[in-house]
Write a protein that holds these residues in place. Structure first.
Motif, short mmCIF file in Angstrom:
data_model
loop_
_atom_site.label_atom_id
_atom_site.label_comp_id
_atom_site.label_asym_id
_atom_site.label_seq_id
_atom_site.Cartn_x
_atom_site.Cartn_y
_atom_site.Cartn_z
N GLY A 18 90.64 15.25 30.32
CA GLY A 18 89.79 14.78 29.22
C GLY A 18 89.61 13.31 29.64
N PHE A 19 88.90 12.89 30.75
CA PHE A 19 89.22 11.43 31.27
C PHE A 19 88.11 10.59 30.65
N TYR A 54 98.10 13.07 33.07
CA TYR A 54 97.73 12.19 32.15
C TYR A 54 96.90 12.90 30.95
N GLN A 55 96.93 12.65 29.79
CA GLN A 55 96.04 13.12 28.62
C GLN A 55 95.88 11.87 27.68
N ARG A 71 102.29 12.33 30.90
CA ARG A 71 102.14 10.88 30.07
C ARG A 71 100.80 11.11 29.01
N PHE A 72 101.09 11.19 27.70
CA PHE A 72 100.10 11.04 26.55
C PHE A 72 100.12 9.78 25.91
N ALA A 73 98.58 9.45 25.59
CA ALA A 73 98.47 8.31 24.78
C ALA A 73 97.62 8.53 23.45
N SER A 74 98.04 8.23 22.31
CA SER A 74 96.74 8.12 21.31
C SER A 74 97.17 7.33 20.24
N ASP A 75 96.18 6.95 19.63
CA ASP A 75 96.25 5.83 18.24
C ASP A 75 96.48 6.74 16.96
N TYR A 126 102.26 5.50 23.74
CA TYR A 126 102.25 5.93 25.22
C TYR A 126 103.41 6.61 25.28
N LEU A 127 103.39 7.76 25.37
CA LEU A 127 104.73 8.79 25.50
C LEU A 127 104.68 9.40 26.83
#
Length: 228
Positions: free
Chosen positions: A61-62, A128-129, A165-169, A222-223
């Protein structure tokens, strides 16, 4: 292989019509850049790339491609596989790859589950996601890509000791991901201090989704999880 959710982990695939140039790029140039899941994956994924690459990175999901393209430009010895079902974003990435001659990028424009199932076991060095669709309504949570089955897919594709690695707000999705990764035997959270999950990774270029979150008063998390 593990079961899959019978539905879509992503929303609409098409937005505004593509420009004539991008239509032509999608028709003429994408086939040479795209993964061919109709054929078995090579035992060594480095064979997919025109560049001489030493390791493999996957981004699911870039989106606008800001992160994928930045990493590809600054890490020419890494082969990047980018998955994005939204046609406009895929076309934008194809244009950049062609215009800049990035021979260390390969793309796929459909469901990432199919890519994860196609990849050889222990063939990816980093995944990455970033800012995935949070499906915020509770009745839609089953559409979130992070679940036990897809974490098992990531675990199969990643080499032991490598990172997801996973990032979300979205706080509920951050909590959701932490809980699912905590409960999955193949992953361990690497954070030791609060700063470890509040700070982006080295070389972070930002993304348009992150910028939108900041404008709207949300904070990214940022996990990092290690494949054990």
């Amino acid at each position: 292989m593990t079961d899959r959710y019978e539905g879509s982990f992503f929303g609409r695939r098409k937005g505004k019509p593509l420009s004539p140039r991008r239509e032509a790029l999608m028709e003429n140039d994408l086939p040479a850049l795209a993964l061919d899941l109709g054929r078995p994956a090579p035992g060594d994924l480095r064979e997919l790339f025109g560049a001489d690459v030493h390791d493999i990175c996957l981004e699911v999901g870039f989106g606008g491609g800001e992160h994928l393209l930045h990493r590809a430009r600054t890490n020419p010895s890494t082969g990047f596989i980018g998955v994005e079902p939204f046609v406009g974003s895929l076309a934008k990435a194809v244009a950049a790859v062609v215009d800049e001659g990035l021979e260390n990028v390969r793309l796929y424009g459909d469901d990432a589950v199919d890519v994860l199932d196609w990849l050889p076991e222990a063939s990816v060095d980093l995944a990455y996601q970033l800012y995935p669709d949070p499906w915020p309504k509770k009745r839609h949570w089953k559409r979130r890509f992070i679940n036990e089955q897809n974490l098992t897919r990531y675990a199969r594709a990643l080499r032991p000791g490598c990172e997801f690695r996973f990032a979300s707000d979205i706080d509920t999705y951050v909590d959701w991901t932490l809980r699912h990764c905590r409960d999955h035997p193949a992953f361990e959270w690497t954070a030791e201090t609060a700063g470890d999950w509040k700070t982006p990774w080295d070389g972070w270029p930002g993304t348009r989704y992150e910028a939108k979150a900041i404008r709207e008063g949300r904070v990214g998390r940022y996990l990092t999880f290690r494949r054990v």
